[in-house]
Design an enzyme around this catalytic site. Structure first.
Site, PDB file in Angstrom:
ATOM      1  CB  CYS A  30      -0.714   0.019   1.340  1.00  0.00           C
ATOM      2  SG  CYS A  30      -1.845   1.452   1.734  1.00  0.00           S
ATOM      3  CB  CYS A  33       0.297   1.518   4.060  1.00  0.00           C
ATOM      4  SG  CYS A  33      -1.314   0.992   4.101  1.00  0.00           S
TER       5      CYS A  33
END
Length: 103
Positions: A30, A33
């Site tokens: 991600c 993230c």
């Protein structure tokens, strides 16, 4: 200090914590993230002893991700006394996370 949480230590680290807990549901793939990594690290350092900062990899802990209906990563959930009290997802300003932890 950040704590990596899995199904095995979730109860101990999150549900039974005497401190409030900020949980980040994330995935290694991600990009958003990764964008939050420095902020999460800063919070773990700044709030050490006041708030426990934990991370749950949704690919490693599918059962926990499913339990909380995690569809977007990163998702942040604050727990107090073993109960989720606030949540938000996406790329967030550090102050938003601070406010979540302090309410």
């Amino acid at each position: 200090m950040k704590v990596r949480v899995t199904g095995k230590n979730y109860s101990q680290e999150v549900l039974r914590s005497r401190l409030p807990v900020l949980v980040e549901f994330f995935a290694v793939w991600c990009a958003k993230c990764a964008m939050m990594a420095d902020i999460v690290d800063d919070l773990a350092e700044e709030y050490d002893g006041l708030v426990k900062v934990c991370q749950i990899d949704i690919d490693e802990s599918v059962d926990l991700a499913s339990e909380f209906d995690i569809e977007i990563v990163p998702t942040f959930v604050v727990f107090r006394n073993g109960k989720p009290v606030s949540a938000a997802n996406g790329v967030l300003d550090k102050q938003v996370l601070v406010e979540m932890m302090e309410t």
